[in-house]
Enzyme design. Structure first.
Site, short mmCIF file in Angstrom:
data_model
loop_
_atom_site.label_atom_id
_atom_site.label_comp_id
_atom_site.label_asym_id
_atom_site.label_seq_id
_atom_site.Cartn_x
_atom_site.Cartn_y
_atom_site.Cartn_z
N GLU A 43 6.35 -13.74 -49.43
CA GLU A 43 7.24 -13.04 -48.35
C GLU A 43 6.80 -12.86 -47.32
O GLU A 43 6.38 -11.69 -47.16
CB GLU A 43 7.05 -11.40 -49.12
CG GLU A 43 8.77 -11.46 -50.03
CD GLU A 43 9.17 -10.13 -49.97
OE1 GLU A 43 8.22 -9.41 -50.52
OE2 GLU A 43 9.96 -9.65 -51.37
N GLU A 76 13.92 -14.62 -55.53
CA GLU A 76 13.96 -13.32 -56.18
C GLU A 76 15.33 -12.25 -55.49
O GLU A 76 16.17 -12.53 -54.84
CB GLU A 76 12.92 -13.08 -55.31
CG GLU A 76 10.98 -12.88 -55.98
CD GLU A 76 10.45 -11.95 -55.15
OE1 GLU A 76 10.62 -10.33 -55.08
OE2 GLU A 76 9.83 -12.50 -54.77
#
Length: 446
Positions: A228, A348
């Protein structure tokens, strides 16, 4: 955007000596050395008997394995290395990988980093704890045994397990840091050297169990540069783009066997202003990440996207969030089909059980929506290459959980849905008849 939790468990060793028994102990030491040596050989031999693996490759918008298209149903268990340091907790790692295989899952995403702090893999720049490296060796070897491939992430943008904050602190403590800002991770020359050294050490690591260097091990599905990434001090995206280009080229210079992805959340940036309306809100376009520009880097083999509607929206009802997820996924698949010409993995996805109106049936509905979109893309030989749920664990691991975590068999609707999706993808790939586990798993789910 999800929570990341650390564990707290200790390792104790007892060593005893008796100076009056040197001759006896000398003989015993020789016997013990021989036993341990042959024991290690026996352990290595048992791991090499696992399934024969080939490297996953990419051709255009699809993954290929042994000449056939590959579509992934998988999961996240970020804690595998941390839980393999202590031999007493290793059985849970094996149990999780076995459980994944029994559900027909093929890829697990997990951390290949722990920088500074408790049971760190990298204690300080260039200094590694061999105990923890052997834990990572175990994870890779055990995954191979169970027929699971690993998507290994190399550093965290967030603070848990060290992340870029730890790298910045190291540079600051050594008096070479240019700035105390977390984002100096991306532009500080000293920190870039730290990270490159880490990458080189991991990729050329020789597994003490299998004897295979990581860069030569097809058990590894792909490398993920950073979990991320965001560089909020430069919303233009130039700083992060420069770092991604340099690091992706560096990895490929060492390892040409494995696929590489970034680890993006999927937010659109300045390079695609028309796509800004697909972002959850305006803030998402000012994070320094840029899905189209970042993913278009030559050395990046496939795009990565995350799905957390309840973290991105707080005023929407469940149905509105589910409709948004459909729009979000279709947009990225279309981008990869038509412009990027690369596969996209939704690495995810999750739904928090802390939502005020949460019901387990909502999880089932959202996950079915996500999996159906992957299936439809796969049927058309599109770029939607797979999705990885966040996150699975086994019993007795509540300290590793968060508001997305599940013991899958304790949620029968999710467990059943997961197996059904594995079987649907396997049928597209023609794998059921040649895979005994899938044949048994999917025979009653036609």
């Amino acid at each position: 955007m999800k929570k990341d939790l650390r564990s707290h468990w200790s390792l104790r060793k007892m060593v005893t000596r008796n100076g009056m028994l040197y001759p006896i102990l000398g003989f015993a030491s020789c016997v013990a050395f021989l036993y341990m040596s042959f024991g290690d050989l026996k352990l290595s031999a048992s791991f090499t008997k696992g399934p024969r693996f080939s490297f996953v490759e990419r051709n255009g918008t699809q993954f290929f394995l042994n000449g056939k298209p590959l579509y992934v149903n998988g999961w996240n268990s970020y804690w595998l290395m941390a839980h393999s340091v202590d031999e007493s907790s290793r059985p849970k790692v094996s149990a999780m990988l076995q459980a994944g295989a029994k559900m027909g899952l093929t890829v697990c995403r997990t951390w290949a980093f722990n920088d500074g702090g408790y049971n760190a893999l990298q204690i300080s720049p260039g200094q590694f704890d061999e105990r923890v490296f052997k834990a990572l060796d175990y994870v890779i070897a055990e995954a191979r045994q169970q027929g699971i491939r690993l998507l290994l992430s190399l550093v965290n943008n967030l603070q848990p397990y060290g992340g870029k904050t730890q790298y910045v602190n190291w540079a600051w403590q050594e008096g070479v840091g240019l700035s105390s800002s977390n984002d100096s991770f991306f532009f500080d020359p000293s920190i870039r050297k730290y990270f490159k050294n880490y990458v080189l050490t991991v990729l050329t690591r020789k597994n003490t169990i299998t004897g295979i260097q990581y860069r030569n091990d097809p058990t590894i599905f792909a490398w993920e540069l950073i979990n991320e990434p965001r560089c909020m001090t430069d919303p233009s995206g130039d700083t992060l783009q420069d770092w991604l280009e340099e690091m992706s080229a560096f990895i490929k210079s060492i390892d040409k066997n494995h696929l590489l992805t970034i680890g993006l959340e999927g937010f659109y940036g300045p390079s695609s202003p028309k796509k800004a309306t697909v972002n959850p809100e305006q803030w998402a376009s000012a994070l320094g990440a840029d899905f189209m520009r970042n993913s278009n880097i030559t050395n990046v083999d496939f795009a990565s996207v995350h799905i957390y509607p309840d973290q991105w929206f707080h005023g929407l009802g469940f149905e509105e969030k589910r409709n948004y997820v459909s729009k979000w996924m279709h947009s990225h698949i279309e981008d990869c089909d038509k412009e990027l010409k690369k596969p996209v993995m939704f690495t995810e996805y999750g739904l928090s059980d802390q939502n005020k109106d949460f019901q387990l049936s909502q999880r089932e509905q959202l996950y079915r929506t996500i999996q159906d979109i992957i299936y439809k893309s796969a049927k058309k030989k599109g770029s939607g290459a797979g999705a990885l749920v966040w996150q699975f664990f086994v019993e007795g691991m509540q300290e590793y959980s968060d508001d997305f975590g599940m013991v899958p068999w304790q949620s029968p609707p999710i467990y059943k849905l997961t197996i059904e999706h594995s079987c649907k993808l396997a049928r597209i790939q023609g794998l059921i008849q040649e895979n005994g586990n899938l044949k048994q798993l999917c025979s009653k789910r036609k």
